[in-house]
Design a protein around this motif. Structure first.
Motif, PDB file in Angstrom:
ATOM      1  N   ARG A 135       0.804  -1.232   0.000  1.00  6.86           N
ATOM      2  CA  ARG A 135       0.000   0.000   0.000  1.00  6.86           C
ATOM      3  C   ARG A 135       0.833   1.275   0.000  1.00  6.86           C
ATOM      4  O   ARG A 135       0.305   2.349   0.288  1.00  6.86           O
ATOM      5  CB  ARG A 135      -0.983   0.017   1.187  1.00  6.86           C
ATOM      6  N   THR A 136       2.135   1.173  -0.317  1.00  4.90           N
ATOM      7  CA  THR A 136       2.953   2.380  -0.431  1.00  4.90           C
ATOM      8  C   THR A 136       3.847   2.281  -1.667  1.00  4.90           C
ATOM      9  O   THR A 136       4.134   1.177  -2.156  1.00  4.90           O
ATOM     10  CB  THR A 136       3.854   2.599   0.793  1.00  4.90           C
ATOM     11  N   THR A 137       4.327   3.423  -2.118  1.00  4.85           N
ATOM     12  CA  THR A 137       5.145   3.480  -3.330  1.00  4.85           C
ATOM     13  C   THR A 137       6.432   2.680  -3.191  1.00  4.85           C
ATOM     14  O   THR A 137       6.895   2.070  -4.140  1.00  4.85           O
ATOM     15  CB  THR A 137       5.488   4.952  -3.667  1.00  4.85           C
ATOM     16  N   GLY A 138       7.006   2.641  -2.016  1.00  2.24           N
ATOM     17  CA  GLY A 138       8.277   1.937  -1.833  1.00  2.24           C
ATOM     18  C   GLY A 138       8.149   0.461  -1.528  1.00  2.24           C
ATOM     19  O   GLY A 138       9.152  -0.198  -1.210  1.00  2.24           O
ATOM     20  N   SER A 139       6.944  -0.086  -1.635  1.00  3.62           N
ATOM     21  CA  SER A 139       6.727  -1.479  -1.232  1.00  3.62           C
ATOM     22  C   SER A 139       7.625  -2.449  -1.988  1.00  3.62           C
ATOM     23  O   SER A 139       8.211  -3.365  -1.387  1.00  3.62           O
ATOM     24  CB  SER A 139       5.263  -1.865  -1.446  1.00  3.62           C
ATOM     25  N   LEU A 140       7.736  -2.274  -3.295  1.00  2.00           N
ATOM     26  CA  LEU A 140       8.515  -3.224  -4.105  1.00  2.00           C
ATOM     27  C   LEU A 140       9.970  -3.265  -3.655  1.00  2.00           C
ATOM     28  O   LEU A 140      10.521  -4.337  -3.380  1.00  2.00           O
ATOM     29  CB  LEU A 140       8.419  -2.855  -5.584  1.00  2.00           C
ATOM     30  N   ASP A 141      10.599  -2.113  -3.560  1.00  2.00           N
ATOM     31  CA  ASP A 141      12.014  -2.073  -3.181  1.00  2.00           C
ATOM     32  C   ASP A 141      12.240  -2.630  -1.776  1.00  2.00           C
ATOM     33  O   ASP A 141      13.208  -3.357  -1.534  1.00  2.00           O
ATOM     34  CB  ASP A 141      12.544  -0.640  -3.256  1.00  2.00           C
ATOM     35  N   LEU A 142      11.340  -2.302  -0.864  1.00  2.00           N
ATOM     36  CA  LEU A 142      11.487  -2.794   0.506  1.00  2.00           C
ATOM     37  C   LEU A 142      11.345  -4.313   0.571  1.00  2.00           C
ATOM     38  O   LEU A 142      12.089  -4.992   1.281  1.00  2.00           O
ATOM     39  CB  LEU A 142      10.454  -2.126   1.410  1.00  2.00           C
ATOM     40  N   ASN A 143      10.393  -4.865  -0.187  1.00  2.00           N
ATOM     41  CA  ASN A 143      10.194  -6.316  -0.180  1.00  2.00           C
ATOM     42  C   ASN A 143      11.363  -7.052  -0.825  1.00  2.00           C
ATOM     43  O   ASN A 143      11.782  -8.107  -0.344  1.00  2.00           O
ATOM     44  CB  ASN A 143       8.889  -6.676  -0.890  1.00  2.00           C
ATOM     45  N   VAL A 144      11.899  -6.499  -1.912  1.00  2.00           N
ATOM     46  CA  VAL A 144      13.041  -7.138  -2.578  1.00  2.00           C
ATOM     47  C   VAL A 144      14.277  -7.088  -1.675  1.00  2.00           C
ATOM     48  O   VAL A 144      15.024  -8.065  -1.560  1.00  2.00           O
ATOM     49  CB  VAL A 144      13.321  -6.475  -3.937  1.00  2.00           C
ATOM     50  N   SER A 145      14.480  -5.967  -1.013  1.00  2.00           N
ATOM     51  CA  SER A 145      15.612  -5.855  -0.090  1.00  2.00           C
ATOM     52  C   SER A 145      15.494  -6.888   1.024  1.00  2.00           C
ATOM     53  O   SER A 145      16.475  -7.558   1.384  1.00  2.00           O
ATOM     54  CB  SER A 145      15.660  -4.441   0.495  1.00  2.00           C
ATOM     55  N   LYS A 146      14.286  -7.035   1.563  1.00  2.00           N
ATOM     56  CA  LYS A 146      14.050  -8.024   2.616  1.00  2.00           C
ATOM     57  C   LYS A 146      14.234  -9.438   2.083  1.00  2.00           C
ATOM     58  O   LYS A 146      14.748 -10.328   2.775  1.00  2.00           O
ATOM     59  CB  LYS A 146      12.632  -7.848   3.160  1.00  2.00           C
ATOM     60  N   GLU A 147      13.825  -9.650   0.840  1.00  2.00           N
ATOM     61  CA  GLU A 147      13.973 -10.965   0.208  1.00  2.00           C
ATOM     62  C   GLU A 147      15.437 -11.390   0.175  1.00  2.00           C
ATOM     63  O   GLU A 147      15.780 -12.531   0.527  1.00  2.00           O
ATOM     64  CB  GLU A 147      13.394 -10.912  -1.211  1.00  2.00           C
ATOM     65  N   TYR A 148      16.319 -10.486  -0.239  1.00  2.00           N
ATOM     66  CA  TYR A 148      17.744 -10.819  -0.290  1.00  2.00           C
ATOM     67  C   TYR A 148      18.339 -10.978   1.106  1.00  2.00           C
ATOM     68  O   TYR A 148      19.200 -11.830   1.331  1.00  2.00           O
ATOM     69  CB  TYR A 148      18.504  -9.754  -1.079  1.00  2.00           C
ATOM     70  N   GLU A 149      17.859 -10.155   2.030  1.00  2.00           N
ATOM     71  CA  GLU A 149      18.350 -10.269   3.396  1.00  2.00           C
ATOM     72  C   GLU A 149      18.056 -11.663   3.949  1.00  2.00           C
ATOM     73  O   GLU A 149      18.893 -12.269   4.616  1.00  2.00           O
ATOM     74  CB  GLU A 149      17.669  -9.196   4.260  1.00  2.00           C
ATOM     75  N   ARG A 150      16.870 -12.185   3.648  1.00  2.00           N
ATOM     76  CA  ARG A 150      16.475 -13.496   4.153  1.00  2.00           C
ATOM     77  C   ARG A 150      17.124 -14.646   3.393  1.00  2.00           C
ATOM     78  O   ARG A 150      17.351 -15.711   3.951  1.00  2.00           O
ATOM     79  CB  ARG A 150      14.952 -13.654   4.033  1.00  2.00           C
ATOM     80  N   ASN A 151      17.367 -14.457   2.118  1.00  2.00           N
ATOM     81  CA  ASN A 151      17.648 -15.592   1.238  1.00  2.00           C
ATOM     82  C   ASN A 151      19.006 -15.553   0.564  1.00  2.00           C
ATOM     83  O   ASN A 151      19.226 -16.275  -0.416  1.00  2.00           O
ATOM     84  CB  ASN A 151      16.555 -15.665   0.163  1.00  2.00           C
ATOM     85  N   SER A 152      19.919 -14.743   1.072  1.00  2.00           N
ATOM     86  CA  SER A 152      21.214 -14.612   0.388  1.00  2.00           C
ATOM     87  C   SER A 152      21.954 -15.950   0.306  1.00  2.00           C
ATOM     88  O   SER A 152      22.619 -16.244  -0.692  1.00  2.00           O
ATOM     89  CB  SER A 152      22.077 -13.557   1.075  1.00  2.00           C
ATOM     90  N   GLU A 153      21.844 -16.795   1.350  1.00  2.00           N
ATOM     91  CA  GLU A 153      22.514 -18.099   1.302  1.00  2.00           C
ATOM     92  C   GLU A 153      21.956 -18.958   0.181  1.00  2.00           C
ATOM     93  O   GLU A 153      22.706 -19.603  -0.562  1.00  2.00           O
ATOM     94  CB  GLU A 153      22.336 -18.837   2.635  1.00  2.00           C
ATOM     95  N   ARG A 154      20.650 -18.988   0.065  1.00  2.00           N
ATOM     96  CA  ARG A 154      20.012 -19.795  -0.979  1.00  2.00           C
ATOM     97  C   ARG A 154      20.374 -19.268  -2.357  1.00  2.00           C
ATOM     98  O   ARG A 154      20.659 -20.045  -3.280  1.00  2.00           O
ATOM     99  CB  ARG A 154      18.490 -19.773  -0.796  1.00  2.00           C
ATOM    100  N   TYR A 155      20.357 -17.945  -2.500  1.00  2.00           N
ATOM    101  CA  TYR A 155      20.643 -17.363  -3.808  1.00  2.00           C
ATOM    102  C   TYR A 155      22.116 -17.535  -4.183  1.00  2.00           C
ATOM    103  O   TYR A 155      22.465 -17.702  -5.361  1.00  2.00           O
ATOM    104  CB  TYR A 155      20.243 -15.890  -3.824  1.00  2.00           C
ATOM    105  N   THR A 156      22.980 -17.510  -3.179  1.00  2.00           N
ATOM    106  CA  THR A 156      24.401 -17.765  -3.448  1.00  2.00           C
ATOM    107  C   THR A 156      24.589 -19.189  -3.955  1.00  2.00           C
ATOM    108  O   THR A 156      25.396 -19.436  -4.868  1.00  2.00           O
ATOM    109  CB  THR A 156      25.243 -17.530  -2.185  1.00  2.00           C
ATOM    110  N   LEU A 157      23.852 -20.137  -3.381  1.00  2.00           N
ATOM    111  CA  LEU A 157      23.893 -21.516  -3.874  1.00  2.00           C
ATOM    112  C   LEU A 157      23.477 -21.579  -5.338  1.00  2.00           C
ATOM    113  O   LEU A 157      24.127 -22.259  -6.158  1.00  2.00           O
ATOM    114  CB  LEU A 157      22.965 -22.391  -3.031  1.00  2.00           C
ATOM    115  N   LEU A 158      22.421 -20.863  -5.697  1.00  2.00           N
ATOM    116  CA  LEU A 158      21.954 -20.888  -7.080  1.00  2.00           C
ATOM    117  C   LEU A 158      22.959 -20.236  -8.020  1.00  2.00           C
ATOM    118  O   LEU A 158      23.162 -20.698  -9.146  1.00  2.00           O
ATOM    119  CB  LEU A 158      20.598 -20.181  -7.185  1.00  2.00           C
ATOM    120  N   LYS A 159      23.593 -19.173  -7.546  1.00  2.00           N
ATOM    121  CA  LYS A 159      24.608 -18.526  -8.372  1.00  2.00           C
ATOM    122  C   LYS A 159      25.820 -19.451  -8.539  1.00  2.00           C
ATOM    123  O   LYS A 159      26.426 -19.504  -9.614  1.00  2.00           O
ATOM    124  CB  LYS A 159      25.023 -17.189  -7.742  1.00  2.00           C
ATOM    125  N   TRP A 160      26.157 -20.200  -7.471  1.00  2.00           N
ATOM    126  CA  TRP A 160      27.220 -21.210  -7.577  1.00  2.00           C
ATOM    127  C   TRP A 160      26.848 -22.250  -8.624  1.00  2.00           C
ATOM    128  O   TRP A 160      27.677 -22.639  -9.456  1.00  2.00           O
ATOM    129  CB  TRP A 160      27.442 -21.892  -6.224  1.00  2.00           C
TER     130      TRP A 160
END
Length: 891
Positions: A135-160
């Motif tokens: 419900r706010t203009t910054g919702s997308l950026d805030l959610n994506v930032s939180k997504e990486y904060e939570r999932n950096s280990e998983r995403y690093t595995l995928l990048k590997w």
């Protein structure tokens, strides 16, 4: 037979392509190709092209060319999909498995690099973003930032994995949903593969680690969802062994009336086909009504294939396919697709005389506005019946005392008093791949939002609104059409480009709302444009979840409740007190079509997909080094080396009967993979939550079960861990509990399983009809295996889960016709003995002896759902992956 005798050529894009002519088979008297459904013709081409006399034999080709509408017993064929599609929830555990396989090969003295995809794999990271901000203009950026904060280990595995495996590409987060990206960009329809002599053309085919993979059927690409274990075998070069399917033809006539959407159509089709029982069957759409459907309309139907239970929801290639390839920037494929399919008898003609197993008919003009719910996609509700239906739901709800009057409570949100109660809409989400591939309903929703804003309407503050398009193309055409400001004025800001509410990533409600729901036992609602609404999936506090078109999501968000009849009652009042009805906001088809033609353009697709594999700054910052084997971090709570190969040997184990087993759970009908392996929030008082707390993870960092699928310790504890699962052994209690015998002590399911494991007691699960419906969730089978479940006995199985059980070495058994848990009087306190397993045969009969505590014996016969010799082979090896690994070691 020499397959080279079937090679022909076709010219397209000023190039000459070879292809294998299936019509030549008919000319040589091998079978009648012209009578075959188009989906079966693709299987014919696949087997002709892959014919080698060993894996694919002449008998296989003769059998598929002479396809029979019905088979008394399953007939198995080896099928070779051209590629594999993944998303991150299912893709991360697949990569973990491959990494563990490399370790196992290395430990046994082999070359770990042999464990490598041999067919192209495309993984779209789309399932991990959550709606924490809305419900706010910054919702997308805030959610994506939180997504990486939570999932950096998983995403690093995928990048590997992207760096360390061949044939492995990753579409980074914040790009869209795998199925829409597949439909709009990754799908080829016809593949042109280089050879020593030029190029060979053949149909694009795919298996996907998500049950909604059939969405790609909308453009004539044969694809369906499989379990992760099966997909890993395909990746590693194994054929996908399948039973030759029945094909149900659905003849469409007429066209949708004004005011009726593709969502209404697919909910009607889902109800019809689920009633007709099309599980494990192909469904192929044909007839004059097909021409009235756009590719996005067809995609809406194909996407919900698992909801109606089929394997495919197939639309053959036609002129609409070619137009779609052109507008989505794949013109180089369009000409080849046309020339190849017409030359090889794969281009749709409504004048053909095709034979189907059965033919059903639907007049599209008979479809009415609809929703589905409150907990199953096939439970369609006519729009005008919603008020009465919800009243009945309240009346029948436990704890409501048979009353229909909704309870109301007063709460304070941002210093304003609001009233919520039974039937209040607390989540309104335009989400998921079912509808967000369809410009007609999204532009329609935008026009509705515009009309609502112009009339001064607003969405109540207790409604959590969100908009998660399936691709960035959606935001392009909505912005260009000037409609996004109206979505945002009603609180439908873009919160993510990925799968959110439909997968259970709806995020938290305002705490005061959650408290009011819990303390007053309110039956509140979510309305979403998704395809899944199973119990506790959308949000654990929300009991009633309704699937609807984006346009009706807007309407119910404005109304703030579902217990009204939108066909006759106002959804709100303007600032002057004038009633506003649904028809006052509903746009004309001509206006929608005009905006669609003007703004859904080639440039929208080419500009977005030109950078689809690049990723954002967050992706760039992930540090993943290339290496042959993965460097496991023992401290990680996201990625753990799984135990599947800890006791691995180069020989399969000897099979024996199951003796002195205990019943782990006694379950009813329609137990979903969500019940068995949840994807949403992790309760802190459940075993998985307790484990994370022991590892030093604070509750706010639990993330979700889905994001933790790379850690078997979490997933074992979460298996059969849904807070709404109903184990009859502890009736009327819901949740992850069972009785541990012989002590008859109530315990968490995980704790009981671990106690049984210490005592070397095997486990059996008893179920009803449609066991394992829902997502293609391999953890539902992996978790069962790791908990010590050796067999499941049910009245019927969904296709993917049955395959997953076989793939993990868990024996699926079928009650005989007329037998059930109730008819046999099984309580769950019996000791179970299953005989005849040393001499397994496909679909063999086995005796089960259930001994009650008082010594009374109940003896009954079950049928093995090891349907083919290959199923038996996999089971003897302890599953697909051990079988594949042993084959690799022999190379």
């Amino acid at each position: 037979m020499n397959r080279q005798d079937f090679l022909k050529t076709v010219t397209a894009n000023d190039k000459v392509y070879s292809y294998y002519d299936i019509q030549e088979l008919e000319r040589r008297g091998i079978g009648s190709i012209a009578r075959l459904p188009y989906s079966i013709r693709i299987l014919v081409e696949n087997m002709l092209r892959k014919f080698d006399g060993s894996i694919v034999t002449e008998d296989d080709i003769t059998t598929i060319c002479n396809w029979a509408p019905r088979y008394e017993t399953p007939v198995e064929i080896p099928y070779h999909p051209a590629r594999v599609l993944m998303q991150d929830f299912t893709g991360v555990p697949a990569v973990v498995d491959l990494a563990a396989m490399r370790d196992a090969v290395k430990a046994l003295g082999g070359d770990p690099s042999k464990v490598n995809p041999r067919v192209p794999v495309e993984l779209v990271v789309d399932h991990s973003v959550q709606v924490d901000h809305s419900r706010t203009t910054g919702s997308l950026d805030l959610n994506v930032s939180k997504e990486y904060e939570r999932n950096s280990e998983r995403y690093t595995l995928l990048k590997w994995a992207q760096k360390s495996f061949d044939n492995f590409r990753v579409v980074p987060p914040n790009s869209g949903i795998c199925h829409q990206v597949n439909l709009e960009h990754l799908g080829r329809v016809v593949i042109a593969a280089p050879t020593d002599d030029g190029f060979v053309a053949y149909p694009d085919t795919v298996v996907g680690l998500d049950s909604h993979t059939p969405m790609i059927n909308a453009i004539g690409v044969m694809g369906w969802g499989v379990g992760g274990i099966e997909a890993e075998a395909v990746m590693l070069g194994q054929p996908y062994y399948m039973s030759i399917p029945e094909v149900i033809g659905v003849r469409l006539t007429g066209s949708l009336r004004p005011g009726v959407t593709a969502t209404d159509m697919v909910l009607t089709i889902t109800e019809m086909l689920r009633h007709h029982k099309v599980v494990e069957k192909f469904v192929e759409f044909f007839g004059p009504g097909v021409a009235s459907l756009s590719v996005p309309d067809r995609a809406t139907i194909s996407n919900m294939t698992p909801e109606y239970g089929a394997t495919l929801g197939f639309f053959p290639v036609d002129d609409k396919t070619l137009e779609y390839l052109e507008i989505t920037g794949r013109s180089e494929y369009a000409q080849l697709t046309e020339k190849y399919n017409k030359a090889n008898g794969l281009f749709y003609s409504d004048n053909s005389n095709i034979e189907y197993t059965e033919t059903l008919e639907l007049d599209l003009s008979s479809v009415h506005p609809s929703l589905a719910g409150p907990a199953r996609p096939q439970d369609r509700i006519a729009l005008g019946d919603m008020k009465e239906t919800f009243g009945q739901l309240l009346e029948n709800s436990p704890g409501h005392g048979g009353r229909r009057e909704p309870k109301q409570v007063s709460i304070e949100i941002n210093n304003r008093h609001e009233s919520i109660g039974d039937g209040s809409v607390v989540i309104a989400a335009i989400t998921s791949c079912t509808n967000t591939s369809n410009p007609h309903v999204l532009i329609g929703a935008g026009l509705m939002a515009k009309a609502a804003v112009q009339k001064g309407l607003r969405v109540p503050s207790y409604v959590k609104t969100s908009f998660a398009p399936g691709s960035r193309v959606v935001s392009s055409y909505l912005e260009n059409a000037g409609l996004m400001p109206y979505f945002e004025a009603l609180g439908f800001h873009i919160t993510a480009f990925g799968c959110t509410t439909c997968i259970g990533n709806s995020g938290p409600l305002i705490p005061v709302i959650e408290e009011a729901i819990s303390s007053s036992q309110l039956n509140v609602a979510a309305v979403l444009s998704g395809n899944r609404n199973f119990e506790a999936r959308i949000h654990q506090r929300i009991k009633s979840n309704f699937l609807a078109s984006p346009m009706l999501v807007i309407a119910y968000a404005l109304a703030g409740r579902v217990d009204l009849d939108l066909t006759s009652e106002p959804l709100g009042f303007d600032p002057n007190g004038q009633a506003v009805f649904l028809q006052d906001l509903w746009p004309e088809n001509d206006e929608i079509n005009q905006l669609t033609q003007s703004y859904v353009t080639l440039d929208c697709f080419t500009s977005q997909y030109s950078r689809i594999f690049s990723g954002d700054r967050f992706w760039d910052e992930l540090n993943a080094a290339e290496s042959t084997t993965y460097n496991w971090d023992d401290r990680s709570t996201y990625i753990k080396k799984p135990p599947y190969f800890d006791q691995f040997t180069d020989k399969p184990l000897e099979l024996s009967d199951i003796h002195e087993a205990r019943t782990f759970l006694v379950l009813g009908d329609s137990v979903t993979t969500d019940h068995i392996s949840p994807a949403g929030a992790i309760p802190e008082d459940y075993p998985a939550g307790k484990y994370l707390i022991e590892q030093g993870v604070q509750k706010e960092h639990f993330n979700s079960y889905g994001s933790r699928r790379g850690n078997h310790e979490v997933m074992m504890r979460g298996t059969f861990g849904n807070i709404r699962i109903k184990n009859r052994m502890v009736n009327p209690k819901e949740g992850s509990f069972t009785l541990k015998y012989p002590e008859s002590i109530e315990m968490y399911n995980f704790d009981a399983a671990m106690q049984y494991k210490k005592e070397h007691v095997p486990l059996v699960v008893l179920g009803g009809k449609e066991y394992g419906t829902g997502s293609s969730r391999d953890w539902a089978a992996k978790g069962s295996n790791l908990l010590g479940v050796q067999a499941v006995i049910a009245e019927s199985y969904e296709r993917i889960h049955r395959n997953n059980l076989v793939g993990m070495g868990v024996l699926p058994l079928l009650f005989q016709e007329g037998d059930s848990i109730d008819s046999l009087g099984l309580k769950g306190d019996e000791t179970i003995h299953i005989s005849g397993l040393a001499n397994l045969k496909p679909r063999g009969k086995h005796e089960v002896r259930a001994v009650a505590p008082d010594g009374k014996e109940t003896v009954f016969t079950v049928q093995s759902r090891l349907d083919t010799e290959v199923d038996v082979t996999y089971y003897r090896h302890g599953g697909i992956l051990p079988f594949v690994l042993r084959q690799m070691l022999e190379e």
